[in-house]
Design a protein around this motif. Structure first.
Motif, mmCIF file in Angstrom:
data_model
loop_
_atom_site.group_PDB
_atom_site.id
_atom_site.type_symbol
_atom_site.label_atom_id
_atom_site.label_comp_id
_atom_site.label_asym_id
_atom_site.label_seq_id
_atom_site.Cartn_x
_atom_site.Cartn_y
_atom_site.Cartn_z
ATOM 1 N N PHE A 1 -15.574 37.433 19.984
ATOM 2 C CA PHE A 1 -15.621 36.047 20.297
ATOM 3 C C PHE A 1 -14.155 36.763 21.763
ATOM 4 N N GLY A 2 -13.557 37.163 21.396
ATOM 5 C CA GLY A 2 -11.925 37.288 22.541
ATOM 6 C C GLY A 2 -11.623 38.726 22.440
ATOM 7 N N GLN A 3 -11.776 39.737 21.731
ATOM 8 C CA GLN A 3 -11.405 40.627 21.693
ATOM 9 C C GLN A 3 -11.716 42.183 22.206
ATOM 10 N N SER A 4 -12.943 42.096 23.211
ATOM 11 C CA SER A 4 -13.472 42.783 23.599
ATOM 12 C C SER A 4 -13.327 43.234 25.016
ATOM 13 N N GLY A 5 -12.569 42.118 25.595
ATOM 14 C CA GLY A 5 -12.398 42.793 27.135
ATOM 15 C C GLY A 5 -13.972 41.944 27.807
ATOM 16 N N PHE A 6 -14.658 42.607 28.824
ATOM 17 C CA PHE A 6 -15.471 41.868 29.390
ATOM 18 C C PHE A 6 -16.138 41.852 28.607
ATOM 19 N N ASN A 7 -17.253 42.151 27.472
ATOM 20 C CA ASN A 7 -18.146 41.549 27.002
ATOM 21 C C ASN A 7 -17.375 40.760 25.263
ATOM 22 N N SER A 8 -16.061 40.406 25.684
ATOM 23 C CA SER A 8 -15.950 39.520 24.617
ATOM 24 C C SER A 8 -16.809 38.137 25.208
ATOM 25 N N ARG A 9 -16.733 36.967 24.368
ATOM 26 C CA ARG A 9 -17.807 35.549 25.208
ATOM 27 C C ARG A 9 -16.347 35.250 25.959
ATOM 28 N N LEU A 10 -15.256 34.789 25.331
ATOM 29 C CA LEU A 10 -14.220 33.948 25.933
ATOM 30 C C LEU A 10 -13.975 34.267 27.509
ATOM 31 N N LEU A 11 -13.780 35.687 28.001
ATOM 32 C CA LEU A 11 -13.836 36.626 28.693
ATOM 33 C C LEU A 11 -14.852 36.243 30.455
ATOM 34 N N ASN A 12 -16.334 36.378 29.221
ATOM 35 C CA ASN A 12 -17.064 37.204 29.932
ATOM 36 C C ASN A 12 -17.288 35.227 30.376
ATOM 37 N N LYS A 13 -17.109 33.864 30.044
ATOM 38 C CA LYS A 13 -17.291 32.413 30.018
ATOM 39 C C LYS A 13 -16.184 32.042 31.121
ATOM 40 N N LEU A 14 -14.691 32.269 30.684
ATOM 41 C CA LEU A 14 -14.222 31.464 31.290
ATOM 42 C C LEU A 14 -13.095 32.268 32.968
ATOM 43 N N ARG A 15 -13.411 33.639 32.663
ATOM 44 C CA ARG A 15 -13.362 34.679 33.815
ATOM 45 C C ARG A 15 -14.877 34.705 34.959
ATOM 46 N N VAL A 16 -15.998 35.601 34.068
ATOM 47 C CA VAL A 16 -16.304 36.222 34.729
ATOM 48 C C VAL A 16 -17.904 34.820 35.505
ATOM 49 N N GLU A 17 -18.120 33.996 34.525
ATOM 50 C CA GLU A 17 -19.029 32.942 34.626
ATOM 51 C C GLU A 17 -18.501 31.661 35.608
ATOM 52 N N LEU A 18 -17.090 31.180 34.873
ATOM 53 C CA LEU A 18 -16.714 30.262 35.506
ATOM 54 C C LEU A 18 -15.670 30.817 36.509
ATOM 55 N N GLY A 19 -14.181 31.410 36.681
ATOM 56 C CA GLY A 19 -13.378 31.703 37.038
ATOM 57 C C GLY A 19 -12.658 31.257 37.005
ATOM 58 N N LEU A 20 -12.151 30.603 35.814
ATOM 59 C CA LEU A 20 -10.869 29.700 35.690
ATOM 60 C C LEU A 20 -9.668 30.615 35.361
ATOM 61 N N THR A 21 -9.935 31.711 34.643
ATOM 62 C CA THR A 21 -8.566 32.113 34.830
ATOM 63 C C THR A 21 -9.427 33.641 34.934
ATOM 64 N N TYR A 22 -7.852 34.712 35.582
ATOM 65 C CA TYR A 22 -7.827 35.896 34.959
ATOM 66 C C TYR A 22 -7.982 36.531 34.055
ATOM 67 N N GLY A 23 -7.396 36.095 32.700
ATOM 68 C CA GLY A 23 -7.345 37.066 30.970
ATOM 69 C C GLY A 23 -7.674 35.667 30.003
ATOM 70 N N VAL A 24 -8.510 35.974 29.170
ATOM 71 C CA VAL A 24 -8.112 34.990 27.808
ATOM 72 C C VAL A 24 -8.354 35.941 27.410
ATOM 73 N N GLY A 25 -8.103 35.673 25.649
ATOM 74 C CA GLY A 25 -8.277 36.525 24.664
ATOM 75 C C GLY A 25 -8.021 35.202 23.302
#
Length: 436
Positions: free
Chosen positions: A285-309
């Motif tokens: 969910f939120g601890q495996s870097g770019f493989n995590s759902r939160l980082l993939n959604k909020l940073r990679v897809e939406l560009g809302l943040t640099y980091g989330v965990g």
């Protein structure tokens, strides 16, 4: 020469031959001290990690910060040695001591070379049983702490954590900062520190993790000598923890172009039978870097943040699942909506077999790397002892991870993630806070 040797040794990685199959020796000394030992005679060096079960949460509200201030003063002289003489003595024998206060424990770390182990232990014993707490040193360190607290009162991260813990823990001592507050620390006296030391550093329920160049027989003698002059027991009033389950969004006004967002709710204690499955789940969910759902959604897809965990925080009888991120003030509402959606999605749908297989490979492959130094091994041992884990967990852990199936993981997802309890603290200036 000894100092040179020590710094050479401590700059190396003390690789043990044990790695993930470390041979843990379980010890109870004649005086009742519980310790775990991993022998490693590759280098003339030993690391000790000690937990005393009297952290900042055992303080009264009026004396908040006393334990933290006390541990900050421990290396400011002991016995006949003032602060300068003590530091010189420690340096000359190639030892290092460190002291930390946590909510539920006081941690003492010690590193020493074998040649001077006896002298190092005597100095540490002096620190634990006969600290000087000189008035001048007390005033100097107290003023340093007050300076830190003034900074914390203006720091976005510190403001957020304090507000977030206040919402979740209410009036329980867990909501208080371990360093105390400006108001409480200002009133502390040297006598308060002396009383805190007498209460906090006792032999009762102390646990020790040790790794390095020492035998079981040598360690038994070392530990009973080290703790011999400490009181046997201390009166500790531990209050049961009740975590709020309300769905709240709190806005803390803070002039900054970006807002800090903290989120989460009650999780699992370390002793819960589902904790390991929850740990694996949260990696996805939120601890495996770019493989995590939160980082993939909020940073990679939406560009809302640099980091989330997201993180599992466990206490002895309870825990939290929390997360944090920063985003522009204008995108706070979108970020919160996305987090809520992801929280609901994992609760309702769980994760996929592919996600589970991928994280299992990572976790089982990375686990042996934790056992690369005597310092890290000692820290793992004392944490396991503190959490009442069995010594064979180290050898069985990867097998336990591999045995977690998709059905179990997704049951834990349904039971762990509660969208209706998800609490947010926003420290910033979102333009339309009513939309949150």
């Amino acid at each position: 020469m000894l100092r040179i040797l020590f710094f050479i040794l401590t700059s190396l990685t003390f690789t043990t031959s044990a790695h993930a199959v470390v041979d843990i020796q379980v010890i109870e000394t004649p005086n009742g001290i519980n310790a775990w030992l991993v022998e490693d005679h590759s280098f003339p060096f030993v690391a000790l990690e000690i937990y005393f079960p009297n952290g900042s949460s055992s303080e009264s509200a009026a004396q908040s910060g006393a334990t933290y201030l006390m541990t900050s003063l421990l290396d400011e002289g002991a016995g006949d040695l003032d602060a300068v003489d003590f530091q010189i003595a420690v340096r000359n024998i190639g030892a290092r001591f460190a002291f930390q206060t946590y909510k539920q424990a006081i941690n003492v770390s010690a590193k020493m070379v074998t040649e001077n182990r006896d002298e190092s232990v005597e100095l540490l014993k002096l620190v634990l049983s006969q600290p000087r707490f000189e008035q001048d040193d007390f005033e100097r360190v107290k003023n340093q702490l007050l300076t830190d607290l003034k900074f914390y009162s203006t720091d976005q991260d510190e403001i957020g954590v304090e507000a977030f813990h206040g919402l979740l823990f209410g009036e329980h001592p867990f909501h208080r900062r371990r360093e105390g507050s400006l108001e409480t620390v200002e009133t502390l006296t040297r006598d308060d520190i002396i009383a805190t030391h007498a209460r906090a550093l006792t032999k009762q329920d102390v646990v020790v993790g040790v790794s390095g160049d020492i035998t079981k027989e040598e360690l038994v003698l070392l530990l009973d000598n080290l703790f011999n002059d400490l009181p046997d027991q201390s009166p500790v009033n531990i209050l049961p923890v009740e975590i709020a389950r309300d769905k709240i969004v709190e806005i803390v006004d803070f002039p900054n172009p970006q807002s800090l967002i903290l989120f989460g709710h009650e999780g699992l204690g370390r002793k819960d039978q589902d904790f390991l499955a929850a740990y694996v789940l949260n990696q996805v969910f939120g601890q495996s870097g770019f493989n995590s759902r939160l980082l993939n959604k909020l940073r990679v897809e939406l560009g809302l943040t640099y980091g989330v965990g997201s993180y599992l925080s466990s206490y002895q009888d309870t825990g939290l699942i929390t997360g944090s991120m920063q985003t522009a003030n204008e995108t706070v509402a979108q970020a919160i909506e996305t987090i809520r959606d992801e929280w609901s999605r994992i609760a309702n749908e769980g994760i996929t077999q592919e996600e589970l297989d991928t994280i299992k490979r990572y976790l089982t492959g990375a686990y042996p790397l934790r056992f690369d130094t005597n310092e890290s091994i000692a820290a793992i041992l004392v944490s396991m002892l503190w959490e009442d884990m069995p010594p064979d967990y180290v050898k069985e852990r990867n097998g336990l991870v591999d045995s977690i199936d998709l059905e179990t993981i997704n049951r834990v997802a349904r039971e762990l993630f509660h969208p209706d309890q998800l609490t947010f603290v926003v420290v910033g200036q979102p333009p339309e806070p009513e939309l949150l």
